[in-house]
Design an enzyme around this catalytic site. Structure first.
Site, short mmCIF file in Angstrom:
data_model
loop_
_atom_site.label_atom_id
_atom_site.label_comp_id
_atom_site.label_asym_id
_atom_site.label_seq_id
_atom_site.Cartn_x
_atom_site.Cartn_y
_atom_site.Cartn_z
N CYS A 121 -36.11 51.20 42.91
CA CYS A 121 -37.45 51.09 43.50
C CYS A 121 -38.01 52.41 44.04
O CYS A 121 -39.16 52.76 43.77
CB CYS A 121 -37.43 50.08 44.65
SG CYS A 121 -36.41 48.63 44.41
N CYS A 146 -31.63 50.31 44.55
CA CYS A 146 -33.02 50.49 44.97
C CYS A 146 -33.28 51.89 45.48
O CYS A 146 -34.22 52.57 45.08
CB CYS A 146 -33.38 49.45 46.03
SG CYS A 146 -35.03 49.66 46.71
N GLU A 175 -60.84 41.11 47.07
CA GLU A 175 -61.87 40.13 47.42
C GLU A 175 -62.26 39.25 46.24
O GLU A 175 -62.80 38.15 46.42
CB GLU A 175 -63.12 40.83 47.97
CG GLU A 175 -63.94 41.56 46.93
CD GLU A 175 -65.26 42.08 47.47
OE1 GLU A 175 -65.92 41.33 48.21
OE2 GLU A 175 -65.61 43.23 47.15
N GLU A 231 -41.96 50.14 33.30
CA GLU A 231 -42.26 51.05 34.41
C GLU A 231 -41.84 52.48 34.06
O GLU A 231 -42.60 53.43 34.29
CB GLU A 231 -41.54 50.59 35.68
CG GLU A 231 -42.15 49.34 36.28
CD GLU A 231 -41.36 48.81 37.47
OE1 GLU A 231 -41.95 48.07 38.28
OE2 GLU A 231 -40.17 49.15 37.62
N HIS A 242 -65.02 43.87 51.53
CA HIS A 242 -65.87 44.51 50.52
C HIS A 242 -65.99 46.01 50.77
O HIS A 242 -66.11 46.43 51.90
CB HIS A 242 -67.26 43.87 50.55
CG HIS A 242 -68.16 44.30 49.44
ND1 HIS A 242 -67.96 43.93 48.13
CD2 HIS A 242 -69.26 45.11 49.46
CE1 HIS A 242 -68.90 44.47 47.39
NE2 HIS A 242 -69.71 45.18 48.17
N TYR A 251 -39.30 44.83 33.03
CA TYR A 251 -40.15 45.61 33.94
C TYR A 251 -39.58 47.01 34.12
O TYR A 251 -40.33 47.98 34.26
CB TYR A 251 -40.33 44.89 35.28
CG TYR A 251 -39.12 44.85 36.18
CD1 TYR A 251 -38.88 45.86 37.10
CD2 TYR A 251 -38.22 43.81 36.10
CE1 TYR A 251 -37.77 45.83 37.93
CE2 TYR A 251 -37.11 43.76 36.92
CZ TYR A 251 -36.89 44.77 37.83
OH TYR A 251 -35.79 44.74 38.64
N LYS A 261 -38.42 55.29 41.37
CA LYS A 261 -39.40 54.75 40.41
C LYS A 261 -40.82 54.81 40.96
O LYS A 261 -41.74 55.27 40.28
CB LYS A 261 -38.99 53.31 40.06
CG LYS A 261 -39.95 52.53 39.16
CD LYS A 261 -41.02 51.76 39.92
CE LYS A 261 -40.50 50.79 40.93
NZ LYS A 261 -39.93 49.59 40.36
#
Length: 516
Positions: free
Chosen positions: A84, A79, A496, A226, A491, A222, A87
């Site tokens: 992670c 990672c 939302e 990615e 908002h 993934y 990346k």
């Protein structure tokens, strides 16, 4: 003669002390450490630090074998070094480039001259940050009194670990409990000539000193998408070769939206194609030959780099696991464990990517490591809950999800007993920039019967990870569709839109959001 006799006595004395030390744990139950962790990735570090804070004596063995291309890195595991962290930083670089090229002018920014990307500057900054994390992990271990051994660990018996460093020096340590957290490494295809000789993996990409240039990414996980996404985003000609489907194990409707968006923004896809061979030309370019399995046609093209993203293999071979009785899945090479992370040997545990049936995700390894440390120290009985783990795919249009895919919900409950609420929406940020939002989509999979418990939640759009994280809490509480609708949205945000869902797939009505 007297001197020789004296030396002999010293040798005998030293041997006796050694024999006593090696056998003492069998007689008295004493060990060098309460816990030894093999593997210095996120899960192993979390487990070791938690155990030390609870008063355990702890050591960590960590050693990174250089990749096939010779890439190596420091403490912190996949990672931190090749996953992670780099990346996400390179993904951010791509997002900035897209904003500059497509959005900034519409928002009134006047940028003189052409916009270009410098790989060397970006990679240097990312690599320096990663090195700072490597150092930070070393300092944290020291601060928490965790012994760090830069050694490759293997098991001699259920309580004894042999460590071997880069210079060939050996050390043996004993522990009441052992945790294996060595993770995995990218695989190369064994049936493709030239793949290993001329290709790279994600273990290499983030540490390249020069731009990879025109790149072929083989695979559709993934990791593949990615990497292809940020390479396209920083302006590189990028092609993804897909054997069958993209993002296997994820919701396939969402997967198609992700790849549709990538294609619309410049990533090339070769669908239903498999590589046949990779050859290096006198120019230094790589000539790749592949087969289109649908049309039964052969194709060739040249690339500067070929990135293999065809899966990962657990780092289990060198651990001597079978010798001590640790049971493995012979197909995957992963360690078979129980709900409490214990292997078939009571004193040996496994966490993270090397464990069979566990999500290959950093946060789950960290959480599982901490909970295991608490149980081993006698401070808790809590087990790790692997259900409803949220995650995000950091493709150009991000995809966040938690819970069941629509396909898995249908498999478990039947299509007649689930209800899918969905909506196509347009992020406010896309309006002035006049960006295409046709792949921005949300859906919530529920039980059809009241109280309509939420089974899965899916989102494609900006900041998907930030959006998904909050909703993951609802799954821990068993929330329902009505509770989701009763929640007041913030908002104007993309998140939302979840609170306003009212169109079901079953109804066949247009799910496009047309107003506030």
């Amino acid at each position: 003669m007297a001197a020789a006799l004296c030396r002999g006595k010293h040798r005998l004395k030293a041997f006796c002390h050694s024999a006593v030390r090696l056998s003492s744990r069998n007689i008295t139950g004493q060990f060098d450490y309460d816990l030894v962790v093999i593997g210095g990735g996120s899960g192993g570090l979390a487990c070791s630090k938690e155990a030390a804070q609870l008063g355990q004596s702890v050591a960590v063995l960590d050693y990174v074998e250089p990749s096939v291309r010779g890439t190596k890195w420091g403490l912190g595991g996949t990672c931190v070094n090749v996953g992670c962290i780099p990346k996400k930083l390179m993904h951010q670089a791509a997002l900035l480039g897209t904003a500059l090229r497509t959005d900034s002018g519409k928002y009134g920014w006047r940028i003189s001259g052409s916009v270009s990307h410098d790989w060397v500057s970006m990679a240097g900054a990312v690599q320096n940050y990663v090195r700072s994390l490597n150092w930070g992990h070393r300092v944290q271990l020291q601060d928490k009194n965790v012994k760090y051994l830069n050694m490759k660990g293997s098991l001699l018996d259920p309580h004894t670990i042999r460590g071997l460093n880069a210079r060939g020096k050996e050390a043996t340590v004993t522990a009441r409990n052992i945790v294996i957290a060595t993770g995995g490494r990218p695989k190369y295809p064994t049936h493709v000539p030239g793949a290993r000789e001329h290709g790279i993996t994600s273990d290499d990409l983030f540490w390249l000193k020069e731009s990879p240039g025109k790149t072929l990414v083989v695979g559709a996980s993934y990791v593949a998408l990615e990497c292809a996404g940020f390479l396209t985003g920083i302006g590189l000609d990028t092609t993804v070769m897909v054997r069958s489907i993209a993002l296997r194990g994820f919701d396939q409707q969402m997967s198609r939206l992700v790849t549709d968006h990538m294609e619309a923004y410049g990533t090339h896809f070769c669908w239903s194609c498999v590589p046949k061979k990779v050859e290096k030309l006198p120019s230094g370019l790589l000539q790749v030959t592949w087969t289109d399995t649908e049309r039964q046609q052969e194709h060739q093209d040249t690339f500067s780099s070929v990135l293999w993203a065809v899966g990962r293999a657990p780092e289990s071979e060198a651990l001597n696991l079978k010798h001590v009785g640790v049971e493995l899945n012979t197909d995957t090479g992963k360690i078979i464990i129980g709900d409490d992370e214990q292997t078939s040997v009571p004193s040996i545990y496994a966490i993270g990517d090397i464990a069979e049936g566990r999500p290959e995700l950093t946060p789950t390894a960290i959480k599982a490591g901490k909970l295991l440390a608490r149980r081993l120290a006698g401070h808790s009985n809590q087990l790790m809950n692997y259900d409803n783990v949220p995650t995000t795919v950091f493709t150009p249009l991000e995809y966040g999800c938690v819970g069941l895919s629509e396909e898995e919900a249908e498999r478990r409950y039947g299509s007649d007993d689930i209800e899918v609420f969905h909506a196509f929406y347009k992020p406010l940020e896309f309006t002035i920039a006049e960006r295409d939002a046709s792949q921005c989509y949300i859906k919530v999979v529920c039980e059809r019967a009241e109280p309509q418990r939420v089974l899965g939640l899916h989102f494609t759009g900006p900041s998907a990870g930030e959006v998904t994280q909050g909703f993951a809490l609802g799954f821990q509480c068993g929330f329902t569709y009505s509770q989701l609708c009763d929640t007041v949205g913030i908002h104007p945000t993309c998140a939302e839109e979840f609170t306003k869902l009212h169109i079901t797939k079953r109804s066949g009505l247009d799910a496009t959001v047309t107003g506030c």
